[in-house]
Design an enzyme around this catalytic site. Sequence first.
Site, PDB file in Angstrom:
ATOM      1  N   LYS A   9       0.823  -1.205   0.000  1.00 33.81           N
ATOM      2  CA  LYS A   9       0.000   0.000   0.000  1.00 33.81           C
ATOM      3  C   LYS A   9       0.869   1.272   0.000  1.00 33.81           C
ATOM      4  O   LYS A   9       2.084   1.202   0.226  1.00 33.81           O
ATOM      5  CB  LYS A   9      -0.941  -0.039   1.216  1.00 33.81           C
ATOM      6  CG  LYS A   9      -1.975  -1.185   1.162  1.00 33.81           C
ATOM      7  CD  LYS A   9      -2.923  -1.127   2.357  1.00 33.81           C
ATOM      8  CE  LYS A   9      -4.011  -2.203   2.267  1.00 33.81           C
ATOM      9  NZ  LYS A   9      -4.971  -2.114   3.397  1.00 33.81           N
ATOM     10  N   TYR A  49     -12.342  -2.761  -3.824  1.00 34.13           N
ATOM     11  CA  TYR A  49     -12.940  -2.751  -2.494  1.00 34.13           C
ATOM     12  C   TYR A  49     -14.473  -2.716  -2.540  1.00 34.13           C
ATOM     13  O   TYR A  49     -15.112  -2.257  -1.593  1.00 34.13           O
ATOM     14  CB  TYR A  49     -12.393  -1.578  -1.678  1.00 34.13           C
ATOM     15  CG  TYR A  49     -10.988  -1.836  -1.125  1.00 34.13           C
ATOM     16  CD1 TYR A  49     -10.732  -2.924  -0.290  1.00 34.13           C
ATOM     17  CD2 TYR A  49      -9.923  -0.995  -1.440  1.00 34.13           C
ATOM     18  CE1 TYR A  49      -9.456  -3.166   0.220  1.00 34.13           C
ATOM     19  CE2 TYR A  49      -8.642  -1.221  -0.929  1.00 34.13           C
ATOM     20  CZ  TYR A  49      -8.419  -2.314  -0.102  1.00 34.13           C
ATOM     21  OH  TYR A  49      -7.165  -2.549   0.410  1.00 34.13           O
ATOM     22  N   ASN A 112      -2.152   0.103   7.022  1.00 34.49           N
ATOM     23  CA  ASN A 112      -1.630  -1.186   7.494  1.00 34.49           C
ATOM     24  C   ASN A 112      -0.799  -1.912   6.448  1.00 34.49           C
ATOM     25  O   ASN A 112      -0.713  -3.132   6.447  1.00 34.49           O
ATOM     26  CB  ASN A 112      -2.785  -2.061   8.013  1.00 34.49           C
ATOM     27  CG  ASN A 112      -3.803  -2.332   6.931  1.00 34.49           C
ATOM     28  OD1 ASN A 112      -3.659  -1.867   5.809  1.00 34.49           O
ATOM     29  ND2 ASN A 112      -4.809  -3.113   7.247  1.00 34.49           N
ATOM     30  N   HIS A 115      -2.123  -5.386   1.376  1.00 36.04           N
ATOM     31  CA  HIS A 115      -3.368  -6.102   1.094  1.00 36.04           C
ATOM     32  C   HIS A 115      -3.021  -7.490   0.583  1.00 36.04           C
ATOM     33  O   HIS A 115      -2.068  -7.653  -0.169  1.00 36.04           O
ATOM     34  CB  HIS A 115      -4.192  -5.379   0.014  1.00 36.04           C
ATOM     35  CG  HIS A 115      -5.290  -6.242  -0.537  1.00 36.04           C
ATOM     36  ND1 HIS A 115      -6.525  -6.345   0.072  1.00 36.04           N
ATOM     37  CD2 HIS A 115      -5.318  -7.101  -1.601  1.00 36.04           C
ATOM     38  CE1 HIS A 115      -7.261  -7.223  -0.602  1.00 36.04           C
ATOM     39  NE2 HIS A 115      -6.558  -7.689  -1.627  1.00 36.04           N
ATOM     40  N   GLU A 126      -9.326 -10.374  -7.958  1.00 35.70           N
ATOM     41  CA  GLU A 126      -8.374  -9.274  -7.764  1.00 35.70           C
ATOM     42  C   GLU A 126      -7.211  -9.344  -8.757  1.00 35.70           C
ATOM     43  O   GLU A 126      -6.755  -8.309  -9.254  1.00 35.70           O
ATOM     44  CB  GLU A 126      -7.872  -9.295  -6.314  1.00 35.70           C
ATOM     45  CG  GLU A 126      -8.994  -8.974  -5.325  1.00 35.70           C
ATOM     46  CD  GLU A 126      -8.632  -9.209  -3.869  1.00 35.70           C
ATOM     47  OE1 GLU A 126      -7.480  -9.619  -3.582  1.00 35.70           O
ATOM     48  OE2 GLU A 126      -9.508  -8.993  -3.007  1.00 35.70           O
TER      49      GLU A 126
HETATM   50  P1  IDP Z   1      -7.826  -6.987   5.477  1.00 34.98           P
HETATM   51  O1  IDP Z   1      -7.017  -5.992   4.688  1.00 34.98           O
HETATM   52  O2  IDP Z   1      -7.031  -7.511   6.653  1.00 34.98           O
HETATM   53  O3  IDP Z   1      -8.419  -8.081   4.633  1.00 34.98           O
HETATM   54  P2  IDP Z   1     -10.482  -5.806   5.581  1.00 34.98           P
HETATM   55  O4  IDP Z   1     -11.455  -6.016   6.696  1.00 34.98           O
HETATM   56  O5  IDP Z   1     -10.753  -6.501   4.285  1.00 34.98           O
HETATM   57  O6  IDP Z   1      -9.040  -6.184   6.155  1.00 34.98           O
HETATM   58  O7  IDP Z   1     -10.395  -4.234   5.347  1.00 34.98           O
HETATM   59  C1  IDP Z   1      -9.782  -3.705   4.198  1.00 34.98           C
HETATM   60  C2  IDP Z   1      -8.893  -2.551   4.616  1.00 34.98           C
HETATM   61  O8  IDP Z   1      -9.719  -1.479   5.118  1.00 34.98           O
HETATM   62  C3  IDP Z   1      -7.928  -2.838   5.761  1.00 34.98           C
HETATM   63  O9  IDP Z   1      -6.744  -3.455   5.310  1.00 34.98           O
HETATM   64  C4  IDP Z   1      -7.685  -1.460   6.335  1.00 34.98           C
HETATM   65  O10 IDP Z   1      -6.771  -0.728   5.531  1.00 34.98           O
HETATM   66  C5  IDP Z   1      -9.058  -0.822   6.188  1.00 34.98           C
HETATM   67  N1  IDP Z   1      -9.875  -0.988   7.399  1.00 34.98           N
HETATM   68  C6  IDP Z   1     -10.596  -2.078   7.759  1.00 34.98           C
HETATM   69  N2  IDP Z   1     -11.263  -1.886   8.912  1.00 34.98           N
HETATM   70  C7  IDP Z   1     -10.978  -0.628   9.284  1.00 34.98           C
HETATM   71  C8  IDP Z   1     -11.376   0.179  10.407  1.00 34.98           C
HETATM   72  O11 IDP Z   1     -12.136  -0.248  11.277  1.00 34.98           O
HETATM   73  N3  IDP Z   1     -10.852   1.439  10.460  1.00 34.98           N
HETATM   74  C9  IDP Z   1     -10.022   1.925   9.496  1.00 34.98           C
HETATM   75  N4  IDP Z   1      -9.628   1.218   8.430  1.00 34.98           N
HETATM   76  C10 IDP Z   1     -10.094  -0.041   8.326  1.00 34.98           C
HETATM   77 MG    MG Z   2      -9.882  -7.978   3.125  1.00 35.09          MG
END
Ligand code: IDP
Ligand code: MG
Length: 156
Positions: A9, A49, A112, A115, A126
Site C-alpha cells: 500500500k 474494495y 496497514n 493487502h 483481484e
Molecule cells: P484486510 O485488509 O485484513 O483483509 P479488511 O477487513 O478486508 O481487512 O479491510 C480492508 C482494509 O480497510 C484494511 O486493510 C484497512 O486498511 C481498512 N480498514 C478495515 N477496517 C478498518 C477500520 O475499522 N478502520 C479503518 N480502516 C479499516
Molecule cells: Mg480484506
Amino acid sequence: METTLIILKPDAVQRGLMGRIISRFVEKGLQIVGAKFMQITQKIAEKHYADHVGKPFYESLVRFMTSSPVLVLAIRGVGAIAICRKMMGATFGSNAEPGTIRGDFGVSNSFNLIHGSDSPEAAQKELGIFFADGEIIDHDRSIEPWVYDMTGGEPE
Ligand code: IDP
Ligand code: MG
C-alpha cells in the site's frame, strides 16, 4: 499451486519498506510471478474494495489507496493465499502479532501496509483487476526442488 494478489500500500512504498516486505515472501519460498508499480485510480479502488461499500472506513480507504503509488504483486505457491495472509498478520497494526508484516512494521489500523486476497475467489477476481493477460508470467525456478520436496512427484 495458488496465486494470490498482494498490494504494498502507499504507506509501505512511502516508508521505503517495499524491499523488506518482498524479501519476506521470497525468502519464505514463494514465487513472484507478477509485479506492477502503479497509481491506483478511483475506479480501480472502487472495483477492488466493492465488498466494503457502505462501511464507515470505505471512503477513507479509497482515498488512502489512491493517494500515492502502490506495488502490486502476484505471488505463487502451494497454499499461497493462506500463507500470505498469515505473514501479513491481523488487519490492525496495533494488534498484529510480532513476526508478521503488519505486526513488525506498523502501528496504524488503517495504514496497514499491505493487502492480500483472502480466498481463491477473491484472488481470481483481484488478479483480474490488476493484471492483464500475459502480465502474470509462469516460469521455472531452479531452486524449486529445494523449496519443495518433489520426491513424491508433487510439491510437498
Ligand atoms: P484486510 O485488509 O485484513 O483483509 P479488511 O477487513 O478486508 O481487512 O479491510 C480492508 C482494509 O480497510 C484494511 O486493510 C484497512 O486498511 C481498512 N480498514 C478495515 N477496517 C478498518 C477500520 O475499522 N478502520 C479503518 N480502516 C479499516
Ligand atoms: Mg480484506
